[in-house]
Structures are given as C-alpha cells and as structure tokens.
Design a protein around this motif. Structure first.
Motif, PDB file in Angstrom:
ATOM      1  N   ILE A 112       4.045  68.862  63.618  1.00 30.11           N
ATOM      2  CA  ILE A 112       4.971  69.393  62.618  1.00 30.11           C
ATOM      3  C   ILE A 112       5.678  68.273  61.849  1.00 30.11           C
ATOM      4  CG2 ILE A 112       7.062  70.775  62.312  1.00 30.11           C
ATOM      5  CD1 ILE A 112       5.404  72.793  63.377  1.00 30.11           C
ATOM      6  N   PHE A 158       4.589  67.431  58.373  1.00 32.15           N
ATOM      7  CA  PHE A 158       4.706  68.418  57.287  1.00 32.15           C
ATOM      8  C   PHE A 158       6.184  68.699  57.033  1.00 32.15           C
ATOM      9  CE2 PHE A 158       4.523  72.804  55.543  1.00 32.15           C
ATOM     10  CZ  PHE A 158       3.651  72.571  54.486  1.00 32.15           C
ATOM     11  N   TYR A 168       8.212  72.075  56.596  1.00 32.63           N
ATOM     12  CA  TYR A 168       8.209  73.087  57.653  1.00 32.63           C
ATOM     13  C   TYR A 168       9.579  73.751  57.774  1.00 32.63           C
ATOM     14  CZ  TYR A 168       6.877  75.455  61.926  1.00 32.63           C
ATOM     15  OH  TYR A 168       6.574  76.422  62.849  1.00 32.63           O
ATOM     16  N   ARG A 176      15.774  71.983  61.515  1.00 35.08           N
ATOM     17  CA  ARG A 176      14.986  71.351  62.582  1.00 35.08           C
ATOM     18  C   ARG A 176      15.480  71.718  63.987  1.00 35.08           C
ATOM     19  NH1 ARG A 176      13.055  66.447  63.524  1.00 35.08           N
ATOM     20  NH2 ARG A 176      11.228  66.008  62.273  1.00 35.08           N
ATOM     21  N   ARG A 230       8.116  71.861  68.800  1.00 29.06           N
ATOM     22  CA  ARG A 230       7.776  72.665  67.629  1.00 29.06           C
ATOM     23  C   ARG A 230       6.283  72.682  67.346  1.00 29.06           C
ATOM     24  NH1 ARG A 230      10.456  69.952  62.817  1.00 29.06           N
ATOM     25  NH2 ARG A 230       9.393  68.200  63.805  1.00 29.06           N
ATOM     26  N   GLU A 283       5.171  80.659  59.434  1.00 24.84           N
ATOM     27  CA  GLU A 283       5.567  79.275  59.167  1.00 24.84           C
ATOM     28  C   GLU A 283       4.398  78.338  59.526  1.00 24.84           C
ATOM     29  OE1 GLU A 283       8.017  77.695  57.251  1.00 24.84           O
ATOM     30  OE2 GLU A 283       9.489  78.835  58.403  1.00 24.84           O
ATOM     31  N   ASN A 284       3.748  78.610  60.629  1.00 26.43           N
ATOM     32  CA  ASN A 284       2.614  77.776  61.050  1.00 26.43           C
ATOM     33  C   ASN A 284       1.409  77.963  60.141  1.00 26.43           C
ATOM     34  OD1 ASN A 284       4.254  76.962  63.102  1.00 26.43           O
ATOM     35  ND2 ASN A 284       3.155  78.032  64.737  1.00 26.43           N
ATOM     36  N   ALA A 322       2.055  75.806  57.160  1.00 28.39           N
ATOM     37  CA  ALA A 322       1.928  74.374  57.467  1.00 28.39           C
ATOM     38  C   ALA A 322       0.462  73.956  57.541  1.00 28.39           C
ATOM     39  CB  ALA A 322       2.642  74.060  58.786  1.00 28.39           C
TER      40      ALA A 322
END
Ligand code: AMP
Ligand code: ZN
Length: 469
Positions: A144, A147, A150, A158, A178, A235-236, A239
């Motif tokens: 992560i 990127f 994210y 974060r 993460r 979200e993933n 990314a």
C-alpha cells in the motif's frame, strides 16, 4: 441522471464515457451458501439502478462476478471431501433462480473467478513488474505504501486504515497491516493454480479488478456495492487497478446502506438472516419482498420486520386492485384531455424522481397519484378508453423500473408498448399507413394485434401469452 458519488461524497451528474452507454460493475455473491435477503437488498437496488438508466434511454452493460473460489468455499470442500466446483454449482444455480424470483434483470456478463485465473495472474504480474508487490512465504502482497492515493474512496487516513485492516488468517507475513494479498500460497489439500509467483490461488480483491477491466475496459463509468464493500474491498480494487494501468479505474462509485434485522446488519455470521427461500416457504409473495427491499432509499438503512413486509404486501394489493378495476370497468369512447395531462405530469414526476439519485419515495408517490387519478375518474364513471390506455401505459412504464406489478403486465416489453401507443396515436391522426407499418413491425416481433370494441388486444403468435393494451 444525478447520483450520490461515494468518491466525492456529493451529487454528481452521471455522464457516461461513451455517450448513451453506461458500463456498470456490481460486486456479486460468494457462492458457498444461499444469499440472504440482506444481499438481495443490494442486488435489488442495483437492479432498480440498471432499470432506471434504461428508463432514461441509456444502454447498460453490467457485469456481476461470481466468486467461486474463496476461503469459506475451500473450507466446505475440504470438510466434505468435494471439489470446489461441486460445492459452488448448486449455489450458483440457486442464486440465478433467486434473481429471477425477485425479477432482477439479467446482467450482460456473470464471469466466474475460476474461469479468469489467467487474467488475474496477468494483473498481478503487471503489478509485480511495476514494483507494487512483494513476496512473503510464497504469497504475493500489494504494498500500500507504493500507492499514495490509497484511502480516497473510504476517506480514511493512514492511522484509521491501519487500525481497521482485517487480519486475515491467510495473510501470514505482511510488512504492513494495510497490505493485502494478491496471490495466496498453496496449502496442502487445497485447490491451486500454477503462476509465476508459485502455486496458489487469487485473493478476492484481485478477482473484481481483473474481471471488471476485462469486460468493461480499464476505465469505466460506475461501480457499486453495499457500504461494507467500500473498505477494504473497493479501496483495494482501486489501488491494484490504477497501480497496474496508470489510469483512473472507475468514474463514479455508489454504495447502498444495509438491510438490518434486530438493530444490526443482517449477516450470515450474526445468525439474524433470512434467505429468500425461507420467506417463500412461509408463504410470502416475492413481489412484496422486492417491493419492501426497493421502497426505502438505498442510502438509508432498512429494518426488516414482518410488519414492514406486511405493509409492502398491502401497498402492492392497492396497485393490483387498481389494475384489476381498470380491466373490469367499461370505458366510454374518446379521451379526457385534462386527465391525460395530469397523468403525463405524474409520469414526468416519476421520471425526474428516479433520475434524482433514485428517489423511490418520490417515484412511488407519482405511481399512487396515477392510481388515484384513475380511481376517481372511474368513480365519476368517466374514464374514456384512450385515457385508460394512457394510464396503463404510464403504469407499465413505471413498472419497467419497479417491476412489482402482476406478471401478466410484464409480458410486453417497453419497446412493444411504445409501438402500440404510437400506433394508437397514428390511428387517431388517421395516418393509416403508419398504423399498418407498426402493426407489421409488431407482427415481426411475434405480437399479433386485434382491434376490438373494448380496445386493442394483443397476443403472442408463439407461446400463447395474451392480454390487452
Ligand atoms: P458478500 O457475499 O458478503 O460479499 O455480499 C454480497 C453483496 O451483498 C455485497 O455487495 C454486500 O455489500 C451486500 N450485503 C451483504 N450484507 C448486506 C446487508 N445486510 N444489507 C445490504 N447489503 C448487504
Ligand atoms: Zn467486488
């Protein structure tokens, strides 16, 4: 159409990348068991979205994935000594049956994860080549930290992401809590595929990125799901897709609030769920279940109770009573211009309501306005035939989005209805050539028209279904 975009948290205008054509990805089921009606709240809402886009004249290409390899599936297969395909197949079939029961229109593609392993390996390989991954104990992870954008969708910073990240039992050795797994190392007794990163199987997030981009392109218009999908799943997806392609993945995101039961999200793990089959076995009407699921705005949680289901059934009964009365009562000749204008205004209210981020309460109010207009005209003994046809058409067009009226009403698709209406219009204008052309056109589609003193009747040349319009 205006929609609430999770990305900007604002209302946005949906302008498809290709004018007139919306490309839509809707996260689908993991087929280790029957879906529950909480899942179906999301799928019904997505169906209303799809039907609304079509109501507004847009073409839709929709993809819904079928996740047929996953921890829970593998656990079931291992426990029962079956192959994963033998575990999933009955639930895939059950899912399609349930979709049909709830009158959810078929998507254009239902890709299965196990049939797209090649695409997933390719995507993971691109990420590895771009320096976004690391390997640890035979698994491949997305880093992560590589990127920086994210968290844009979930609006988490974060620290929150670190705290919220699920610790997956399969993710043995991540550098950062993460990070998420792209490719899981093979374990004894589990199904596996060969890959450049060793034997193993894809992670869940990777599936949706690989399959959405395969069918919809590297950038597409709209991606939806329940709010629980926002983080980490969507979200993933963003990314890994954007890190691989260097382009924006999805223009707009929409998410539905949950179906609740006993004050909590309805979920398998909480035991507070009903399957569609449970409810049907107890005698509930699938149309009432659909009606209940769609009648609360998608961004508001909906409480599932027996009472709410009863209320939905009662409202549906009001609609059924009205259509039955329309069929029953004799109508005089001609039309009532003032009534036609009020019905047209209600139809426009329906359209503008659904176009405003799927305002279903507004849309239902417009439907019941049409019903009231019809009842009071019949109470007065003044519902001329042409106005009655206009009422029917307005209701059917609205039902093209809601799909809760009686089955018989569904037989004509919108295009055919529109043609019948145009033919009526042509005859009114004494344009016999046009009226004849439309009749032949309908005949080509297997629809036979018959003009009777009671109005236009139609029947299917093949199949035998019939009705009146
Ligand atoms: P799952 O099988 O858990 O991945 O869920 C499939 C879809 O159903 C996802 O889009 C979820 O967001 C959605 N979903 C799961 N539980 C609920 C619920 N209680 N209410 C509404 N949608 C849900
Ligand atoms: Zn997904």
């Amino acid at each position: 159409m205006r929609i609430h975009d999770t990305l900007t948290r604002r209302m946005e205008t949906l302008e498809p990348l290709e004018p007139g054509h919306v490309r839509l990805y809707t996260c689908g089921p993991t087929v280790y068991d029957f879906a529950h009606i909480g899942n179906f709240r999301t799928y019904v809402w997505e169906d209303v979205l799809r039907r609304t886009l079509r109501h507004l004249g847009l073409r839709v290409t929709q993809v819904m994935n079928i996740t047929d390899v996953e921890d829970k599936i593998i656990a079931k297969a291992v426990a029962s000594g079956l192959r994963i395909g033998d575990v999933t197949e009955p639930f895939v079939q059950a899912f399609f049956e349930d979709l049909a029961t709830l009158r959810i229109e078929a998507a254009e593609h239902y890709p299965r994860a196990t049939e797209h392993i090649r695409e997933m390996i390719d995507l993971a390989s691109r990420l590895r080549a771009n320096g976004h991954t690391y390997e640890s104990q035979g698994s491949l992870y997305f880093r992560i930290a590589s990127f920086p954008q994210y968290g844009r969708l979930s609006h988490l910073d974060r620290r929150e992401i670190r705290v919220g990240a699920r610790v997956d039992s399969d993710e043995y050795a991540k550098e950062d809590a993460r990070d998420f797994v792209l490719w899981k190392a093979h374990r004894e007794g589990e199904p596996f595929w060969e890959s450049p990163f060793g034997r193993g199987r894809p992670g869940w997030h990777l599936e949706c990125s690989a399959m959405s981009m395969k069918y919809l392109g590297e950038t597409f218009d709209l991606h939806t799901g329940g709010v629980d999908n926002i983080f980490p799943h969507h979200e993933n997806e963003i990314a890994q897709s954007e890190a691989a392609t260097g382009r924006p993945f999805v223009k707009h995101w929409m998410h539905a609030a949950h179906l609740m039961a006993d004050g909590e999200k309805m979920a398998k793990s909480k035991g507070n769920f009903h399957t569609l089959r449970d409810l049907l076995a107890r005698g509930h009407d699938p149309r009432a279940i659909r009606f209940l699921l769609l009648s609360t705005h998608y961004r508001s949680p909906l409480n599932f109770t027996a009472e709410a289901l009863g209320q939905a059934a009662a409202e549906l009964q009001r609609l059924d009573d009205f259509t039955a009365r329309l069929d029953r009562e004799p109508a005089g000749e001609g039309r009532d211009d003032a009534l036609d204008a009020r019905v047209a205004a209600a139809a426009e209210e329906f359209r503008s309501s659904v176009a405003a981020d799927l305002n279903v309460s507004g849309a239902l109010a417009a439907v019941f306005r049409i019903v009231r207009e019809g009842h009071s005209a019949m109470d007065r003994g003044e519902l001329p035939r042409e106005s009655r046809e206009g009422l029917r058409l307005a209701l059917r067009r609205a039902d093209g989005v809601l799909s809760v009226l009686e089955a018989e009403r569904e037989v004509l698709d919108e295009e055919v209805e529109a043609l019948i209406a145009r033919r009526t219009e042509a005859r009114r204008a004494k344009d016999w050539a046009e009226a004849d052309r439309i009749r032949r056109d309908l005949l080509d589609r297997g629809i036979v028209l018959e003009d009777t003193p009671q109005g236009v009747r139609w029947k299917r040349a093949v199949g035998g279904a019939s009705g009146s319009s």
